[in-house]
Design a protein around this motif. Structure first.
Motif, PDB file in Angstrom:
ATOM      1  N   TYR A  31     -13.335   5.661 -25.484  1.00  0.00           N
ATOM      2  CA  TYR A  31     -14.317   5.888 -24.413  1.00  0.00           C
ATOM      3  C   TYR A  31     -15.705   5.556 -24.949  1.00  0.00           C
ATOM      4  N   HIS A  32     -16.677   5.547 -24.023  1.00  0.00           N
ATOM      5  CA  HIS A  32     -18.061   5.338 -24.467  1.00  0.00           C
ATOM      6  C   HIS A  32     -18.980   6.328 -23.777  1.00  0.00           C
ATOM      7  N   GLU A  33     -20.114   6.538 -24.422  1.00  0.00           N
ATOM      8  CA  GLU A  33     -21.171   7.348 -23.818  1.00  0.00           C
ATOM      9  C   GLU A  33     -22.475   6.584 -23.949  1.00  0.00           C
ATOM     10  N   ILE A  34     -23.448   6.978 -23.137  1.00  0.00           N
ATOM     11  CA  ILE A  34     -24.786   6.408 -23.276  1.00  0.00           C
ATOM     12  C   ILE A  34     -25.708   7.588 -23.623  1.00  0.00           C
ATOM     13  N   PRO A  35     -25.809   7.923 -24.911  1.00  0.00           N
ATOM     14  CA  PRO A  35     -26.528   9.143 -25.280  1.00  0.00           C
ATOM     15  C   PRO A  35     -27.997   9.114 -24.881  1.00  0.00           C
ATOM     16  N   GLN A  36     -28.579   7.942 -24.844  1.00  0.00           N
ATOM     17  CA  GLN A  36     -29.946   7.825 -24.333  1.00  0.00           C
ATOM     18  C   GLN A  36     -30.083   6.398 -23.830  1.00  0.00           C
ATOM     19  N   PRO A  37     -31.084   6.137 -22.975  1.00  0.00           N
ATOM     20  CA  PRO A  37     -31.204   4.779 -22.458  1.00  0.00           C
ATOM     21  C   PRO A  37     -31.290   3.757 -23.599  1.00  0.00           C
ATOM     22  N   GLY A  38     -30.513   2.709 -23.497  1.00  0.00           N
ATOM     23  CA  GLY A  38     -30.540   1.661 -24.517  1.00  0.00           C
ATOM     24  C   GLY A  38     -29.592   1.884 -25.678  1.00  0.00           C
TER      25      GLY A  38
ATOM     26  N   GLU B 168     -13.421  -0.234 -23.873  1.00  0.00           N
ATOM     27  CA  GLU B 168     -12.113   0.395 -23.725  1.00  0.00           C
ATOM     28  C   GLU B 168     -11.425  -0.032 -22.436  1.00  0.00           C
ATOM     29  N   TRP B 169     -12.127  -0.735 -21.562  1.00  0.00           N
ATOM     30  CA  TRP B 169     -11.549  -1.070 -20.274  1.00  0.00           C
ATOM     31  C   TRP B 169     -10.874  -2.440 -20.245  1.00  0.00           C
ATOM     32  N   SER B 170     -11.035  -3.190 -21.314  1.00  0.00           N
ATOM     33  CA  SER B 170     -10.574  -4.573 -21.282  1.00  0.00           C
ATOM     34  C   SER B 170      -9.053  -4.617 -21.140  1.00  0.00           C
ATOM     35  N   CYS B 171      -8.569  -5.386 -20.165  1.00  0.00           N
ATOM     36  CA  CYS B 171      -7.143  -5.431 -19.876  1.00  0.00           C
ATOM     37  C   CYS B 171      -6.441  -6.588 -20.574  1.00  0.00           C
ATOM     38  N   GLY B 247     -21.104   8.319 -18.589  1.00  0.00           N
ATOM     39  CA  GLY B 247     -21.410   8.526 -19.999  1.00  0.00           C
ATOM     40  C   GLY B 247     -22.867   8.840 -20.264  1.00  0.00           C
ATOM     41  N   GLY B 248     -23.631   9.177 -19.227  1.00  0.00           N
ATOM     42  CA  GLY B 248     -25.056   9.432 -19.401  1.00  0.00           C
ATOM     43  C   GLY B 248     -25.911   8.302 -18.868  1.00  0.00           C
ATOM     44  N   GLY B 249     -25.281   7.301 -18.291  1.00  0.00           N
ATOM     45  CA  GLY B 249     -26.043   6.142 -17.816  1.00  0.00           C
ATOM     46  C   GLY B 249     -26.579   6.271 -16.399  1.00  0.00           C
ATOM     47  N   ALA B 250     -26.369   7.422 -15.774  1.00  0.00           N
ATOM     48  CA  ALA B 250     -26.781   7.573 -14.379  1.00  0.00           C
ATOM     49  C   ALA B 250     -28.078   8.364 -14.269  1.00  0.00           C
TER      50      ALA B 250
END
Ligand code: HEM
Ligand code: HEM
Ligand code: HEM
Ligand code: HEM
Ligand code: SF4
Ligand code: SF4
Ligand code: SF4
Ligand code: SF4
Lengths: 357, 413
Positions: A31-38, B168-171, B247-250
């Motif tokens: 999985y991935h996260e975006i801990p801070q912008p960029g 992780e999404w690459s099929c 993941g925090g991008g929103a």
């Protein structure tokens, strides 16, 4: 020593360029996260971590600039770096402790960090006046001006969804702008001028005629002139003829300019991919900072940020409220240019009672 | 007084300035000083000063180099010849600094030092060199393992998203597919023999990060056939706000699973009872929405491959097209024989039937999907259309009557 020449080897295999942590976790990211912008954090099934710091850039760079990128990557990323499909530079490291100093080093260089999540990321763009023969506008200069203006949106996640802006400097559109939330398009608006004296010497008439996609070019009716004429009504200002024949420039410094096309996307999330559609048919060509273009984009972006629901892309927002409401909110007067009259125009006409006043 | 007062105004502001960058190089390279001079002239006059024309290239190749000449060679002698070289990028645009420095050294030696990372097709673009330098620059690059990319009526350099290297999404393995297909079609890439250009782009999932659906004649987009993998505990963590959406991008910190995920599912195939998330996977359109919002809870299934779409091209001439589905699911294991065979069949049919400057998508519209499918060996599949036709003008062929004679019917009764 022609026999020693190397040809047809294709690009080098990518594997030699991958950081060890990627080789170890290739195809096994969890999985991935975006801990801070960029900043992206990818975690593998193995528990390994990969940190990516995304740095904004234009696509026009020099070797000096690339060497500066290398210096940073050497210092913090064991010499590993990549570019994204939108001209951003990504610094990759498995070491969490390197992230903050890496960001500091990028910022010290005067480069921005961001472009992830609900941001306005780098503008993909074409060549413009730096290297092409048919542009109506510059590319790098317009991009610089627009990104300066929207800078606050690059490094923060404050929009309802991601917003992708693209630029093509003529309607050949050799960049990917037709499926963008906001597409900046350089347009010519006048047919080519024909310099008959020059044409006779530098152009081949049959290839010039054949170059026109709409069949607008005919031989000059006066055979003695040995030139061509253009049927202005059929010409859509593409510049193909000028490519074949330098005696037919179509540049008009005062009439050329910018159009904005709005509401495209390529991802399949929620709605299928959408084309960008004509929003603003013309804005003046005003170097070095194209203020009208910057203002118009900002106005549309703010209207979207204000009106869209959570997760709605620009095109999804407009689909929900309807184009007439969009024009209304953005104070864009509706014109004949907005109504399609090219080949598949009928598909765009409203054959229902679904509209607003 | 500055020679470039208008460009100077682009040195300020927070976004990186290409003018600053070019000025630094201009101090060492006279042709870059000329480049800035000519660009300033374009800013003043609002027109370009580049001419097209003149076929230039390297021995044996018909593509990859674009001839470029200034129309003001007397004022800017360094720009008299200022050709572009397209250098085929490695898959996913990954580099080591050693490779980048090597590329920079070569380009400083043989050219202006000005480049694009990257051009719209995906290549590294070297901007500005003379005809004499093309061949030595090419061979210097080739010694180090790099080759020239495509241009003109040829295969163009394929490109791909970072795929399994970092997503992780690459099929399927986009990176290897891109590399392998590029190698397979080296001849077609370097020696233009098509009616027009032909592009492959590889995206690992329906998010389509390289915009394959819009920018490649042949768009290869990863997809799964089985069930979305659900981590039920992580779903609860999203519901409770311990995990952040995207993941925090929103722009919001907490998901409302019902409103944000379930209600926005385009097929309405999900349900949430406040405790468990259920997906009726048979009805899922694999749009990626729910997965995008909850990357730690949901993942594509494990029966993976790609959808092949065909036909996109820019507006010239008939109006722009996006690619449409021709093969809903293809296995994408190395050596990618299925794709290679299909690709070769498509190119052959198009080369035989296409008019000059007719893209394969336009040719299909001109001759019809039936003719195309029969020529390349594809069956009609409902995934390839949004809706069936609404006109009554459908054609019948002798083969249809023969099939009927053998018992074919059009609905099972
Ligand atoms: C594992 C997660 C992901 C990775 C590694 C990834 C990677 C990338 C990269 C590197 C780019 C180029 C970005 C840039 O330069 O700004 C990109 C572009 C893009 N991504 Fe993703 N992405 C991810 C998730 C997503 C999500 C969640 C979405 C949609 C909801 C998405 C949709 C797109 C789109 C539409 C583009 C732009 C294509 C274009 O217009 O050129 N990606 N992605
Ligand atoms: C008659 C029509 C066209 C002409 C004369 C033309 C000419 C050119 C030239 C000269 C370049 C090189 C620019 C440079 O690097 O200096 C170029 C680049 C390119 N063209 Fe075209 N083009 C035409 C149509 C198209 C169309 C219709 C498309 C797209 C579908 C397209 C896609 C591209 C792409 C992707 C590039 C690479 C540009 C970049 O990296 O930004 N071209 N074109
Ligand atoms: C302002 C309007 C538009 C601009 C500036 C634009 C720009 C471009 C550019 C630059 C490309 C080439 C991408 C590449 O070669 O990498 C392209 C390709 C394409 N465009 Fe557009 N486009 C516009 C409108 C449209 C519209 C309205 C459609 C469809 C209705 C469309 C569909 C396509 C398709 C299918 C391609 C295929 C790419 C190719 O030929 O390589 N575009 N567009
Ligand atoms: C071969 C093609 C077609 C033929 C021979 C045909 C023939 C007819 C005929 C004889 C009528 C009845 C006129 C009357 O009541 O006096 C009719 C009505 C109608 N047709 Fe068609 N038609 C065709 C195709 C279509 C198609 C393709 C559409 C729409 C997509 C269509 C839509 C209608 C509608 C809306 C009516 C009026 C129905 C009503 O009054 O309730 N027709 N057509
Ligand atoms: S969009 Fe048009 S003017 Fe701009 S670089 Fe491409 S072909 Fe040239
Ligand atoms: S600009 Fe394009 S449409 Fe107009 S005459 Fe020239 S080739 Fe034809
Ligand atoms: S297209 Fe899909 S698999 Fe490829 S990088 Fe984007 S999100 Fe990941
Ligand atoms: S991928 Fe899209 S269609 Fe499938 S369950 Fe998720 S939101 Fe629904």
């Amino acid at each position: 020593m022609a026999e020693d020449r190397i040809t047809d080897i294709g690009p080098p295999h990518y594997e030699q360029f991958l950081p060890p942590v990627i080789k170890a976790n290739y195809g096994k990211w969890k999985y991935h996260e975006i801990p801070q912008p960029g900043v992206l954090k990818h975690v593998g099934e193995s528990g390994d971590e990969l940190y990516t710091v995304r740095c904004g850039a234009g696509r026009l760079l020099t070797t000096d600039y690339v060497r500066e990128v290398c210096d940073i990557a050497d210092k913090f990323c064991d010499g590993h770096v990549r570019w994204t499909s939108r001209n951003n530079i990504e610094f990759l490291t498995p070491k969490k402790e390197n992230v903050e100093p890496l960001i500091a080093a990028i910022k010290a260089q005067g480069w921005p960090v961001g472009g992830t999540g609900h941001s306005v990321t780098s503008i993909v763009h074409t060549q413009g006046w730096i290297h092409c023969h048919t542009p109506a506008i510059d590319a790098s200069g317009v991009v610089k001006a627009v990104m300066d203006d929207l800078f606050e949106y690059f490094g923060e996640h404050k929009l309802p969804a991601q917003v992708r802006i693209s630029l093509a400097c003529c309607l050949n559109m050799c960049g990917a702008v037709h499926c963008s939330d906001i597409a900046i398009l350089g347009i010519h608006r006048t047919p080519p001028k024909i310099f008959h004296d020059k044409l006779r010497h530098v152009c081949e008439i049959p290839t010039t005629i054949a170059s026109c996609p709409t069949g607008a070019i005919r031989p000059h009716p006066d055979k003695n002139i040995k030139s061509v004429v253009v049927n202005a009504e059929r010409c859509m200002y593409c510049g193909n003829c000028y490519t074949m024949c330098p005696a037919m420039p179509l540049f008009d410094p005062e009439k050329g300019g910018v159009a904005l096309l709005i509401g495209g996307k390529v991802s399949n999330a929620k709605h299928p991919p959408m084309f960008s559609r004509l929003g603003v048919p013309y804005l003046p060509n005003n170097p070095p900072r194209w203020p009208e273009t910057c203002q118009a984009i900002r106005k549309i972006l703010l209207a979207y940020a204000n009106g869209a629901n959570k997760w709605e892309r620009v095109g999804e927002w407009i689909t929900r409220i309807g184009w007439s409401r969009f024009f209304d909110i953005c104070e864009i007067p509706f014109t004949f240019q907005h109504i399609d009259d090219y080949k598949w125009a009928y598909d765009t006409y409203n054959t229902s009672m679904h509209f607003k006043f | 007084m500055s020679d470039t007062p208008m460009l100077d105004q682009l040195e300020t502001g927070p976004w990186p300035s290409f003018v600053k960058d070019l000025k630094r190089t201009a101090a060492k390279k006279p042709q870059v000083k000329d480049l800035l001079g000519q660009l300033e002239r374009s800013y003043e006059e609002k027109i370009t000063h580049w001419k097209h024309g003149g076929i230039v290239g390297v021995l044996g190749y018909g593509s990859g180099i674009i001839g470029r000449y200034s129309d003001l060679p007397d004022d800017f002698p360094g720009l008299e010849h200022f050709h572009t070289m397209r250098i085929n990028q490695p898959s996913g645009w990954f580099y080591t600094t050693a490779a980048l420095r090597m590329l920079c050294d070569i380009w400083d030696q043989y050219g202006s030092g000005v480049m694009n990372m990257h051009g719209s097709t995906g290549d590294i673009i070297f901007l500005g060199t003379t005809t004499d330098n093309l061949e030595p620059c090419f061979q210097a690059l080739a010694q180090k393992g790099f080759d020239i990319g495509g241009s003109g009526s040829a295969m163009r350099s394929p490109s791909c998203c970072c795929g399994p290297s970092r997503c992780e999404w690459s099929c399927y393995d986009t990176m290897e597919a891109c590399y392998d297909i590029t190698q397979e079609f080296q001849f077609e890439l370097h020696r233009p023999g098509f009616p027009y250009k032909f592009k492959f782009k590889f995206s690992g999932c329906p998010n389509d990060c390289v915009a394959a659906v819009a920018r490649a004649d042949c768009s290869v987009i990863g997809v799964w056939k089985d069930d979305i993998r659900i981590d039920a505990a992580a779903v609860k963590a999203y519901a409770g706000g311990e995990l952040k959406p995207k993941g925090g991008g929103a722009h919001v910190d907490k998901l409302d699973i019902q409103k944000d995920v379930v209600d926005l599912c385009p097929t309405q195939c999900m349900s949430w009872d406040g405790n468990a998330l259920k997906i009726n996977n048979r009805e899922c359109n694999h749009c990626m929405h729910c997965i995008n919002l909850m990357p730690q809870a949901l993942r594509p299934g494990t029966e993976k491959g790609a959808t092949i779409l065909l036909g996109s091209h820019a507006p010239i001439l008939e109006g722009a097209q996006m690619s449409w589905v021709i093969v809903p699911f293809m296995e994408m294991e190395k050596p990618f024989d299925g794709l290679k065979e299909l690709g070769a069949n498509i190119m052959e049919w198009w080369t035989e039937n296409g008019k000059n400057r007719e893209r394969v998508g336009e040719l299909i519209l001109r001759l019809g999907m039936r003719e195309f499918c029969l020529a390349v060996g594809l069956d009609p599949v409902p995934q390839s259309i949004k809706t069936p036709r609404c006109n009554p003008f459908f054609f019948w062929h002798p083969e249809d009557f023969e099939a009927e004679a053998e018992g074919k019917t059009y609905i099972k009764l």
